[in-house]
Design an enzyme around this catalytic site. Structure first.
Site, PDB file in Angstrom:
ATOM      1  N   GLY A  15       0.838  -1.212   0.000  1.00  0.00           N
ATOM      2  CA  GLY A  15       0.000   0.000   0.000  1.00  0.00           C
ATOM      3  C   GLY A  15       0.866   1.252   0.000  1.00  0.00           C
ATOM      4  NE  ARG A  76      -1.108  -5.282  -0.910  1.00  0.00           N
ATOM      5  CZ  ARG A  76      -1.713  -4.128  -0.548  1.00  0.00           C
ATOM      6  NH1 ARG A  76      -2.612  -3.571  -1.321  1.00  0.00           N
ATOM      7  NH2 ARG A  76      -1.418  -3.538   0.596  1.00  0.00           N
ATOM      8  CB  THR A 130       2.527   0.780   6.491  1.00  0.00           C
ATOM      9  OG1 THR A 130       1.203   0.609   7.013  1.00  0.00           O
ATOM     10  CG2 THR A 130       3.495   0.515   7.617  1.00  0.00           C
ATOM     11  CG  ASP A 132      -2.269   0.135   8.033  1.00  0.00           C
ATOM     12  OD1 ASP A 132      -3.005   1.108   7.787  1.00  0.00           O
ATOM     13  OD2 ASP A 132      -2.196  -0.864   7.308  1.00  0.00           O
ATOM     14  CG  ASP A 134       0.584  -2.651  10.469  1.00  0.00           C
ATOM     15  OD1 ASP A 134       1.558  -2.100   9.923  1.00  0.00           O
ATOM     16  OD2 ASP A 134      -0.230  -3.332   9.844  1.00  0.00           O
ATOM     17  CG  MET A 174      -8.319   3.568   5.629  1.00  0.00           C
ATOM     18  SD  MET A 174      -7.182   3.976   4.305  1.00  0.00           S
ATOM     19  CE  MET A 174      -8.084   3.309   2.920  1.00  0.00           C
ATOM     20  NE  ARG A 176      -2.964  -3.309   5.948  1.00  0.00           N
ATOM     21  CZ  ARG A 176      -1.878  -3.763   5.366  1.00  0.00           C
ATOM     22  NH1 ARG A 176      -1.968  -4.636   4.390  1.00  0.00           N
ATOM     23  NH2 ARG A 176      -0.693  -3.371   5.733  1.00  0.00           N
ATOM     24  NE  ARG A 251     -28.219  11.597   8.946  1.00  0.00           N
ATOM     25  CZ  ARG A 251     -29.380  11.452   9.600  1.00  0.00           C
ATOM     26  NH1 ARG A 251     -29.535  10.481  10.474  1.00  0.00           N
ATOM     27  NH2 ARG A 251     -30.382  12.293   9.368  1.00  0.00           N
ATOM     28  NE  ARG A 260      -4.186   2.900   1.234  1.00  0.00           N
ATOM     29  CZ  ARG A 260      -3.332   2.184   1.946  1.00  0.00           C
ATOM     30  NH1 ARG A 260      -2.097   2.599   2.129  1.00  0.00           N
ATOM     31  NH2 ARG A 260      -3.711   1.055   2.484  1.00  0.00           N
TER      32      ARG A 260
HETATM   33  P1  ADP Z   1       2.614  -4.634   2.544  1.00  0.00           P
HETATM   34  O1  ADP Z   1       4.065  -4.548   2.206  1.00  0.00           O
HETATM   35  O2  ADP Z   1       1.946  -3.290   2.505  1.00  0.00           O
HETATM   36  O3  ADP Z   1       2.379  -5.405   3.837  1.00  0.00           O
HETATM   37  P2  ADP Z   1       1.666  -6.924   0.961  1.00  0.00           P
HETATM   38  O4  ADP Z   1       1.494  -7.816   2.135  1.00  0.00           O
HETATM   39  O5  ADP Z   1       0.592  -6.911  -0.069  1.00  0.00           O
HETATM   40  O6  ADP Z   1       1.885  -5.400   1.347  1.00  0.00           O
HETATM   41  O7  ADP Z   1       3.031  -7.338   0.241  1.00  0.00           O
HETATM   42  C1  ADP Z   1       3.502  -6.635  -0.889  1.00  0.00           C
HETATM   43  C2  ADP Z   1       4.159  -7.567  -1.880  1.00  0.00           C
HETATM   44  O8  ADP Z   1       5.289  -8.211  -1.272  1.00  0.00           O
HETATM   45  C3  ADP Z   1       3.295  -8.726  -2.354  1.00  0.00           C
HETATM   46  O9  ADP Z   1       2.419  -8.367  -3.389  1.00  0.00           O
HETATM   47  C4  ADP Z   1       4.345  -9.687  -2.878  1.00  0.00           C
HETATM   48  O10 ADP Z   1       4.819  -9.301  -4.139  1.00  0.00           O
HETATM   49  C5  ADP Z   1       5.485  -9.499  -1.862  1.00  0.00           C
HETATM   50  N1  ADP Z   1       5.423 -10.539  -0.815  1.00  0.00           N
HETATM   51  C6  ADP Z   1       4.681 -10.538   0.321  1.00  0.00           C
HETATM   52  N2  ADP Z   1       4.862 -11.661   1.050  1.00  0.00           N
HETATM   53  C7  ADP Z   1       5.755 -12.409   0.348  1.00  0.00           C
HETATM   54  C8  ADP Z   1       6.359 -13.699   0.545  1.00  0.00           C
HETATM   55  N3  ADP Z   1       6.117 -14.447   1.621  1.00  0.00           N
HETATM   56  N4  ADP Z   1       7.209 -14.146  -0.412  1.00  0.00           N
HETATM   57  C9  ADP Z   1       7.493 -13.413  -1.508  1.00  0.00           C
HETATM   58  N5  ADP Z   1       6.955 -12.196  -1.747  1.00  0.00           N
HETATM   59  C10 ADP Z   1       6.103 -11.688  -0.846  1.00  0.00           C
END
Ligand code: ADP
Length: 327
Positions: A15, A76, A130, A132, A134, A174, A176, A251, A260
């Site tokens: 994100g 992603r 991020t 979040d 988190d 937001m 998550r 409401r 974001r």
């Molecule tokens: P964030 O980084 O915001 O937590 P995501 O969880 O969607 O977002 O992860 C972003 C991207 O990182 C995924 O679309 C994927 O390409 C890669 N990714 C996440 N987890 C893995 C994993 N276990 N192995 C390989 N690539 C990963």
């Protein structure tokens, strides 16, 4: 001895969050200052898999520190989850001679980086981008401060209407499965109640408190709900309250994606700049496969394989502050 990094690939993944551009700028300019070559990789890991990679110069990052989103775009990438996709990505990095990576993203992106670096021995440095907040191992993430300030500004506006009409507003923010945006924005706007995933929601307590306040003629109320609260979002809560207290004008307002975007706050620009600078220092000093955080105003480095979602209990004191100040 660890191999010296000479060519750095830089991407934003997962994100987007305000301040990512400030981090990109810091990585590019610190890299060039140290005579490294820096390559931008478009759309997260997708650009690695598809060889959408270009050389960046100091001027490539001019006039972006104040802009939200990310000039490298983000995505992603499912292909990167598979060994064949990661092999393709590695072959593309080889074509450019890239021997180090900086990944700006959340814990998912860090997991991807860790897996990749285990398989192909390419040092990776993560920067927590991020809204979040988190991720365990840092007091700040790039984007949280801006997002929470956007939420506060919006909630203040809703409060004017709530006040004019003596209404209850349930506002969904937001985050998550993390309640930090809800907690901070709720305290900063004087919310009656805050519902967060870290704490079990007792709706009957909320009903009781609203009834009691209505008897005292306290008619303006704001309830802030984190989108990931286990009871449900703002709509679910509103349905329940309307059933129990049909006389109360209620409401719902879902803030959504406005949280974001937008120009990053001073705080986000500063932490992004510090973190970006230190990402390059880490690559140079051989402090590899960590993500750069800040704890107690000092840089703090957490191994990527320990980068996990922060699931901490929000202690009773926070909720007491909410309760006492909203009487
Ligand atoms: P964030 O980084 O915001 O937590 P995501 O969880 O969607 O977002 O992860 C972003 C991207 O990182 C995924 O679309 C994927 O390409 C890669 N990714 C996440 N987890 C893995 C994993 N276990 N192995 C390989 N690539 C990963």
């Amino acid at each position: 001895m660890t191999k010296k990094v000479t060519k750095v690939g830089l991407l934003t993944s997962g994100g987007d969050s305000p301040g990512m551009n400030a981090a990109i700028r810091a990585v590019v300019r610190t890299g060039i200052y140290h005579n490294l070559e820096v390559f931008g990789i478009m759309r997260g890991y997708s650009g690695m898999v598809e060889n959408d990679i270009f050389k960046m110069e100091s001027r490539s990052v001019a006039n972006i520190i104040q802009r939200g989103g990310t000039i490298l775009k983000t995505a992603r990438c499912m292909e990167f989850m598979e060994p064949a996709g990661r092999k393709k990505a590695y072959d593309n990095l080889q074509k450019h001679g890239i021997d180090g990576l900086v990944i700006i993203g959340g814990d998912g992106s860090f997991r991807g980086a860790q897996t990749f670096s285990n398989e192909f021995d390419i040092p990776c440095i993560g920067l927590p981008g991020t809204i979040d907040k988190d991720i365990a191992g840092t007091d700040f993430t790039i984007g949280f401060d801006t997002a929470v300030n956007t939420a506060v500004e919006a909630i203040d506006k809703v409060r004017d209407t709530a006040d004019a009409h003596d209404r209850l507003f349930i506002i969904e923010v937001m985050g998550r499965d993390a309640g930090y945006i809800a907690l901070h924005s709720g305290i900063a706007t004087g919310a009656e109640n805050i519902l967060i995933p870290e704490r079990k929601t007792n709706v009957d307590d909320i009903i009781q408190s609203l009834e009691e306040k209505s008897k005292r003629k306290k008619l303006v109320n704001l309830i802030i709900v984190a989108e990931g609260d286990e009871f449900g979002g703002a709509n679910e809560l509103s349905t329940y309250i309307k059933e129990k207290l049909p006389a109360l004008e209620t409401r719902v307002c879902i803030l959504g994606h406005i949280q974001r975007g937008g120009s990053p706050s001073c705080m986000d620009r500063v932490i992004a700049s510090r973190m970006g600078y230190h990402a390059i220092e880490c690559l140079i000093e051989g402090k590899h496969n960590v993500f750069v955080g800040i704890q107690n105003n000092k840089m703090h480095y957490t191994p990527l394989n320990e980068a996990v979602k922060k699931k901490q209990r929000i202690n009773e004191e926070w909720m007491n502050i909410v309760k006492i100040l909203a009487t």
